[in-house]
Write a protein that holds these residues in place. Structure first.
Motif, PDB file in Angstrom:
ATOM      1  N   GLU A 290       0.867  -1.198   0.000  1.00  0.00           N
ATOM      2  CA  GLU A 290       0.000   0.000   0.000  1.00  0.00           C
ATOM      3  C   GLU A 290       0.890   1.230   0.000  1.00  0.00           C
ATOM      4  O   GLU A 290       1.662   1.455   0.936  1.00  0.00           O
ATOM      5  CB  GLU A 290      -0.910  -0.047   1.235  1.00  0.00           C
ATOM      6  CG  GLU A 290      -1.772   1.186   1.438  1.00  0.00           C
ATOM      7  CD  GLU A 290      -1.115   2.178   2.388  1.00  0.00           C
ATOM      8  OE1 GLU A 290      -1.025   3.366   2.015  1.00  0.00           O
ATOM      9  OE2 GLU A 290      -0.685   1.746   3.472  1.00  0.00           O
ATOM     10  N   ASP A 292       0.793   5.418  -0.939  1.00  0.00           N
ATOM     11  CA  ASP A 292       0.020   6.609  -1.291  1.00  0.00           C
ATOM     12  C   ASP A 292       0.988   7.774  -1.502  1.00  0.00           C
ATOM     13  O   ASP A 292       1.393   8.440  -0.547  1.00  0.00           O
ATOM     14  CB  ASP A 292      -0.985   6.923  -0.181  1.00  0.00           C
ATOM     15  CG  ASP A 292      -1.972   8.015  -0.563  1.00  0.00           C
ATOM     16  OD1 ASP A 292      -1.619   8.845  -1.428  1.00  0.00           O
ATOM     17  OD2 ASP A 292      -3.071   8.049   0.011  1.00  0.00           O
ATOM     18  N   TYR A 353      -2.382  -2.780 -10.159  1.00  0.00           N
ATOM     19  CA  TYR A 353      -3.641  -2.072 -10.371  1.00  0.00           C
ATOM     20  C   TYR A 353      -4.834  -2.992 -10.089  1.00  0.00           C
ATOM     21  O   TYR A 353      -5.847  -2.572  -9.512  1.00  0.00           O
ATOM     22  CB  TYR A 353      -3.721  -1.544 -11.799  1.00  0.00           C
ATOM     23  CG  TYR A 353      -2.802  -0.377 -12.077  1.00  0.00           C
ATOM     24  CD1 TYR A 353      -2.323   0.426 -11.049  1.00  0.00           C
ATOM     25  CD2 TYR A 353      -2.412  -0.062 -13.374  1.00  0.00           C
ATOM     26  CE1 TYR A 353      -1.487   1.489 -11.295  1.00  0.00           C
ATOM     27  CE2 TYR A 353      -1.572   1.006 -13.642  1.00  0.00           C
ATOM     28  CZ  TYR A 353      -1.103   1.781 -12.598  1.00  0.00           C
ATOM     29  OH  TYR A 353      -0.277   2.834 -12.855  1.00  0.00           O
ATOM     30  N   GLN A 356      -5.364  -3.453  -6.365  1.00  0.00           N
ATOM     31  CA  GLN A 356      -5.955  -2.253  -5.765  1.00  0.00           C
ATOM     32  C   GLN A 356      -7.450  -2.211  -6.040  1.00  0.00           C
ATOM     33  O   GLN A 356      -8.242  -1.862  -5.159  1.00  0.00           O
ATOM     34  CB  GLN A 356      -5.279  -1.010  -6.362  1.00  0.00           C
ATOM     35  CG  GLN A 356      -3.877  -0.754  -5.831  1.00  0.00           C
ATOM     36  CD  GLN A 356      -3.244   0.487  -6.460  1.00  0.00           C
ATOM     37  OE1 GLN A 356      -3.485   0.793  -7.624  1.00  0.00           O
ATOM     38  NE2 GLN A 356      -2.446   1.195  -5.689  1.00  0.00           N
ATOM     39  N   ALA A 357      -7.820  -2.539  -7.274  1.00  0.00           N
ATOM     40  CA  ALA A 357      -9.247  -2.504  -7.635  1.00  0.00           C
ATOM     41  C   ALA A 357     -10.032  -3.553  -6.857  1.00  0.00           C
ATOM     42  O   ALA A 357     -11.146  -3.294  -6.367  1.00  0.00           O
ATOM     43  CB  ALA A 357      -9.405  -2.725  -9.155  1.00  0.00           C
ATOM     44  N   GLU A 361      -9.558  -0.103  -3.427  1.00  0.00           N
ATOM     45  CA  GLU A 361      -8.743   1.107  -3.271  1.00  0.00           C
ATOM     46  C   GLU A 361      -8.810   1.940  -4.547  1.00  0.00           C
ATOM     47  O   GLU A 361      -9.161   1.456  -5.626  1.00  0.00           O
ATOM     48  CB  GLU A 361      -7.277   0.724  -3.002  1.00  0.00           C
ATOM     49  CG  GLU A 361      -7.054  -0.056  -1.726  1.00  0.00           C
ATOM     50  CD  GLU A 361      -5.611  -0.469  -1.565  1.00  0.00           C
ATOM     51  OE1 GLU A 361      -4.753   0.051  -2.321  1.00  0.00           O
ATOM     52  OE2 GLU A 361      -5.317  -1.305  -0.701  1.00  0.00           O
ATOM     53  N   GLU A 362      -8.445   3.197  -4.404  1.00  0.00           N
ATOM     54  CA  GLU A 362      -8.334   4.071  -5.560  1.00  0.00           C
ATOM     55  C   GLU A 362      -7.135   3.621  -6.393  1.00  0.00           C
ATOM     56  O   GLU A 362      -6.036   3.456  -5.867  1.00  0.00           O
ATOM     57  CB  GLU A 362      -8.172   5.519  -5.133  1.00  0.00           C
ATOM     58  CG  GLU A 362      -8.099   6.483  -6.297  1.00  0.00           C
ATOM     59  CD  GLU A 362      -7.956   7.932  -5.830  1.00  0.00           C
ATOM     60  OE1 GLU A 362      -7.744   8.817  -6.676  1.00  0.00           O
ATOM     61  OE2 GLU A 362      -8.050   8.162  -4.609  1.00  0.00           O
ATOM     62  N   VAL A 363      -7.352   3.406  -7.674  1.00  0.00           N
ATOM     63  CA  VAL A 363      -6.270   2.948  -8.542  1.00  0.00           C
ATOM     64  C   VAL A 363      -5.414   4.128  -8.950  1.00  0.00           C
ATOM     65  O   VAL A 363      -5.916   5.111  -9.491  1.00  0.00           O
ATOM     66  CB  VAL A 363      -6.839   2.241  -9.788  1.00  0.00           C
ATOM     67  CG1 VAL A 363      -5.694   1.841 -10.727  1.00  0.00           C
ATOM     68  CG2 VAL A 363      -7.649   1.021  -9.382  1.00  0.00           C
ATOM     69  N   CYS A 364      -4.106   4.051  -8.618  1.00  0.00           N
ATOM     70  CA  CYS A 364      -3.215   5.150  -8.953  1.00  0.00           C
ATOM     71  C   CYS A 364      -1.821   4.608  -9.270  1.00  0.00           C
ATOM     72  O   CYS A 364      -1.514   3.477  -8.970  1.00  0.00           O
ATOM     73  CB  CYS A 364      -3.141   6.160  -7.830  1.00  0.00           C
ATOM     74  SG  CYS A 364      -2.566   5.490  -6.263  1.00  0.00           S
TER      75      CYS A 364
END
Length: 364
Positions: A290, A292, A353, A356-357, A361-364
């Motif tokens: 994780e 960010d 990705y 995360q999806a 979670e927000e995909v970034c």
């Protein structure tokens, strides 16, 4: 005699390669103020002369406020003599339209010009395509004087792309130079010229980008013209210091762990809160970690004057972890890893990705 050697101040630099308009404007003002502070330092320390070895300005179009501030500094300190040798960024615009050049401002040109203060002689020439090949060879000095020579250019050994700026130090040996004051290289550097003299780049007053990290300032010479001896001191003087820090975050699974590693690196480096910092994240991370980046930038951007973060980490995939995983994540991982059309790097990115999806979670 006490003299300041400075160079590459680059007043009126746009400062827009790293900053938004607000911070660019602020940094432009800070660089101008640092020049003012240097002049006040000279006055307080009873320094008789300031030698500017090129690139006082950064652009042809000098703003009225910068021009007037520099002129005020010169005119308001008549006991200090300012020796100004133009560099490759400087033009004649600074003094254009001025009826009277201040008496304490001494200029150089395309031919060798010398100024004498007792036994100390300051000589300089502004390099151009017309004189660069012959300028050094034509220098003639009196060996009985204490000779300071000013030039703006790069040592030929440094392979400058601009051949006009090349200075062949060999051609200046055994000329009677005691101190060769150079500009053009933006970091402090001092070396031996010959048995008698030394050469020195003072560096710039303020770092403007992350190719100019570390301490910046000017050099103070304290000369005994009778004995020919002098002391040489680099004075760190910049308002802010720039740092580039590489942080290995290998093995971190969460943003919080990464923030801890960054904090430790910043503390070990000794970065102050008014610093400008480029953080490079390096190392290997599990594809499911994780991370960010927006949070990290916000967190440390609030703590320091300016922060930018580059992510140069690479992803690691432990394929055996997904061979028998009967979850949606395991099925997705097996499909991606079995796709022969994808490169290994592409598989890692797609897995990250996808995980995360799946986790929401927000995909970034």
């Amino acid at each position: 005699m006490k003299l300041i050697h400075c160079a590459d101040i680059h007043l009126d630099s746009k400062m827009n390669s790293n900053f938004d308009k607000v911070k660019a404007k602020e940094r432009k003002a800070e660089i101008l103020h640092t020049f003012e502070r240097m002049v006040e330092y000279a006055s307080d320390q009873q320094i008789q002369a300031i030698l500017i070895a090129g690139d006082l300005f950064d652009t042809r179009n000098i703003s009225a406020s910068v021009r007037n501030t520099v002129l005020f500094c010169i005119e308001n300190h008549p006991v200090i003599t300012f020796y100004y040798l133009k560099g490759n960024h400087d033009t004649d615009n600074f003094l254009s339209g001025l009826e009277n050049v201040p008496g304490n401002l001494k200029l150089f040109g395309s031919q060798w010009t010398s100024y004498r203060e007792g036994n100390v002689v300051i000589s300089g020439v502004e390099l151009s395509p017309e004189n660069v090949g012959s300028a050094c060879a034509s220098l003639v000095l009196n060996a009985q004087d204490f000779n300071i020579v000013a030039l703006h250019g790069q040592e030929a050994e440094s392979n400058s792309k601009d051949k006009m700026m090349n200075i062949h130090l060999k051609s200046l040996k055994n000329k009677g130079i005691d101190y060769l004051a150079l500009g053009h290289i933006h970091s402090y550097k001092k070396g031996t010229l010959d048995a008698r003299g030394t050469y020195c780049y003072s560096g710039c007053l303020e770092g403007r980008g992350f190719d100019e990290c570390g301490p910046h300032g000017f050099v103070v010479l304290d000369i005994d013209p009778v004995s020919g001896s002098y002391t040489h001191q680099f004075i760190p003087f910049a308002r802010r210091t720039l740092y580039t820090i590489t942080v290995d975050i290998t093995g971190c699974d969460t943003t919080a762990q990464m923030a801890g590693r960054i904090t430790s690196a910043l503390q070990e480096t000794g970065c102050e809160t008014d610093s400008l910092i480029k953080i490079i994240l390096a190392g290997g991370l599990d594809v499911e970690c994780e991370k960010d980046m927006d949070y990290l930038l916000s967190r440390f951007g609030a703590q320091y004057y300016f922060v930018k973060i580059y992510d140069e980490t690479f992803l690691k995939v432990e394929t055996e972890n997904y061979l028998f995983d009967k979850s949606l994540k395991g099925e997705f991982a097996r499909l991606v890893m079995a796709d022969l059309a994808l490169s290994e790097d592409d598989k890692k990115v797609i897995l990250r990705y996808g995980f995360q999806a799946i986790a929401g979670e927000e995909v970034c």
